[in-house]
Design an enzyme around this catalytic site. Structure first.
Site, mmCIF file in Angstrom:
data_model
loop_
_atom_site.group_PDB
_atom_site.id
_atom_site.type_symbol
_atom_site.label_atom_id
_atom_site.label_comp_id
_atom_site.label_asym_id
_atom_site.label_seq_id
_atom_site.Cartn_x
_atom_site.Cartn_y
_atom_site.Cartn_z
ATOM 1 N N TYR A 1 19.363 -9.552 -44.897
ATOM 2 C CA TYR A 1 18.469 -9.434 -46.048
ATOM 3 C C TYR A 1 17.601 -8.190 -45.920
ATOM 4 O O TYR A 1 17.526 -7.572 -44.849
ATOM 5 C CB TYR A 1 17.593 -10.675 -46.234
ATOM 6 C CG TYR A 1 16.810 -11.130 -45.015
ATOM 7 C CD1 TYR A 1 15.684 -10.443 -44.568
ATOM 8 C CD2 TYR A 1 17.183 -12.289 -44.329
ATOM 9 C CE1 TYR A 1 14.961 -10.890 -43.474
ATOM 10 C CE2 TYR A 1 16.462 -12.736 -43.230
ATOM 11 C CZ TYR A 1 15.363 -12.036 -42.809
ATOM 12 O OH TYR A 1 14.645 -12.473 -41.716
ATOM 13 N N ARG B 1 20.069 -8.890 -32.932
ATOM 14 C CA ARG B 1 19.154 -8.456 -33.992
ATOM 15 C C ARG B 1 19.169 -6.939 -34.074
ATOM 16 O O ARG B 1 19.146 -6.250 -33.051
ATOM 17 C CB ARG B 1 17.713 -8.915 -33.706
ATOM 18 C CG ARG B 1 17.479 -10.413 -33.859
ATOM 19 C CD ARG B 1 16.021 -10.754 -33.594
ATOM 20 N NE ARG B 1 15.734 -12.158 -33.828
ATOM 21 C CZ ARG B 1 15.373 -12.674 -34.990
ATOM 22 N NH1 ARG B 1 15.250 -11.865 -36.039
ATOM 23 N NH2 ARG B 1 15.125 -13.945 -35.121
ATOM 24 N N GLU C 1 -6.262 -10.551 -27.071
ATOM 25 C CA GLU C 1 -4.839 -10.217 -27.165
ATOM 26 C C GLU C 1 -4.448 -9.341 -25.977
ATOM 27 O O GLU C 1 -5.081 -8.318 -25.707
ATOM 28 C CB GLU C 1 -4.557 -9.483 -28.494
ATOM 29 C CG GLU C 1 -3.242 -8.744 -28.580
ATOM 30 C CD GLU C 1 -2.025 -9.630 -28.350
ATOM 31 O OE1 GLU C 1 -1.075 -9.163 -27.704
ATOM 32 O OE2 GLU C 1 -2.029 -10.797 -28.822
#
Length: 423
Positions: free
Chosen positions: A232, A190, A32
């Site tokens: 939500y 966002r 990673e």
């Protein structure tokens, strides 16, 4: 000696693959590039097709503080009146599992536990060997990867789960198969708000009283839904997540006060409740949305693409993360009985058989909003597994197509046909 898989990338796709391959008895090594130094990302929706895969992998929705979705409300953005409510309390009976909303970091942490933690009853097999800060710069079809530090590593299988800007896509596709994305004409704002901040505003606090289990889409009914906002809860209700889709010519990311100001302008005609919510947003990012047509292949030698590296998609339908989960789950199921490295390349086409058409249909559908499925019907039909498969032409059919898919039944069927063909 167990077979070895190198997984490039520890996002949702990579970690799901790591968990499923660990459970299949493989030695798992993950490279990673980041150091996981800070929480990143917002929330996402887990639909029943993805939830069933996670359940099989031993995923704890309680530990991940996931919020079960019992109702999807459609609300007029200007009047704040309810236009429709879809009851999901029977999702288990209809699709075999409920739906959830979850913060991306909580999802990631639970997958990381399953991939690298000790065996504890919810997971078995040897823990994956995770290498952080290890950037892979290239790979070859023989199962070799090269890191930025110049070191080389080999495995019986290399899984490219390195995301939207995958560096391992080119070695798989080759220059002759390059397919570039194109701007959709839309972008997505966002932002997250702590629920406690909501409760300090008496108007917003009242809205939250009946919000448990409800996911909401606030639509602009005057522009054919070209502009809408999804709202939500996640983290057990501690955080409110917002995504605002709007027309945009910009193809670069904006963030901070500039993005927040632009968001207020785009949704200025929405109800006062929405502008109150905007006032609580401390950090807003605006992401341009690009359409990517399906790639002709995901395989070359012992190298396979999964997740966003294989099928980048737009948020319409909320299936990006769920497709990544399906990809990872399929790998472990299809490779559980492989003990001879010589069989890896022969088995990989079976993975593509199970996953490519399915994900390509969803990928194409993700390029259009709900109720616009007919616009891409012909393109979706090109990826039908059989003449009688459901090709969605409505929101209801899209929901059935996406949610009712049983990954492990599809894998089992493919394995039976594969075994029969060899006899």
């Amino acid at each position: 000696m167990p077979l070895k898989v190198i997984i490039v990338g520890a996002g949702i796709a990579g970690l799901c693959a790591a968990v499923s391959m660990r459970r299949a008895g493989w030695e798992v090594v993950i490279f990673e590039k980041s150091a996981f130094a800070a929480e990143i990302g917002a929330a996402l929706a887990l639909s029943p097709n993805g939830v069933r895969v996670l359940q099989r992998l031993g995923f704890s929705f309680e530990r991940a503080r996931a919020c079960e979705v019992t109702t999807w409300d459609t609300i007029d953005g200007e009047t704040f009146s309810t236009l429709a409510s879809v009851d999901f309390t029977k999702s288990r009976q209809m699709f075999g599992a409920p739906g959830y909303t979850v913060h991306r970091v909580d999802l990631h942490n639970e997958l990381l536990r399953l991939a690298t933690g000790p065996s504890d009853g919810s997971v078995d097999g040897k823990p994956a060997d995770l290498h952080l800060g290890s950037r892979v710069v290239s790979a070859t079809p023989d199962g070799t990867v090269v890191l930025e530090d110049g070191s080389t590593h080999t495995a019986d299988l290399v899984v490219a789960a390195d995301g939207l800007r995958s560096v391992l896509r080119d070695p798989v596709l080759g220059a002759e198969n390059e397919i570039k994305p194109y701007h959709s004409g839309s972008a997505a704002f966002r932002f997250l708000v702590d629920t406690e901040e909501f409760k300090k505003d008496p108007v917003l606090a009242e809205l939250l009283e009946n919000k448990q289990g409800h996911a909401t889409i606030l639509v602009d009914t005057k522009d054919q839904l070209e502009r809408h906002m999804i709202w939500y809860s996640c983290r057990g209700g501690e955080v409110q997540n917002f995504v605002g889709i709007h027309p945009s010519k910009a193809d670069t990311i904006e963030e901070g006060e500039d993005a927040k100001s632009q968001m207020k302008k785009e949704f200025a005609h929405f109800h006062e409740h929405i502008t109150r919510m905007f006032g609580l947003a401390e950090h807003v990012r605006c992401w341009p949305l690009f359409i990517q047509d399906p790639f002709p292949t995901w395989l070359r030698g012992r190298l396979v693409l999964i997740g966003d590296a294989a099928h980048p998609m737009l948020p319409f339908g909320g299936q990006g993360a769920n497709m990544a989960i399906e990809d990872g789950g399929a790998l472990g199921f299809l490779f559980a009985d492989i003990v001879d490295a010589g069989q890896v390349e022969k088995r990989l086409p079976l993975y593509e058989t199970v996953r490519k058409n399915r994900a390509s249909r969803v990928q194409i559908l993700s390029s259009v909003r709900i109720h616009q499925e007919q616009k891409v019907e012909a393109k979706v039909r090109q990826y039908a597994d059989s003449p009688d498969i459901l090709i969605p032409t409505s929101m209801r059919e899209r929901t059935i197509h996406d949610y009712s898919y049983d990954l492990f039944s599809a894998c089992e069927k493919a394995l039976v046909l594969h075994t029969t063909a060899k006899k």
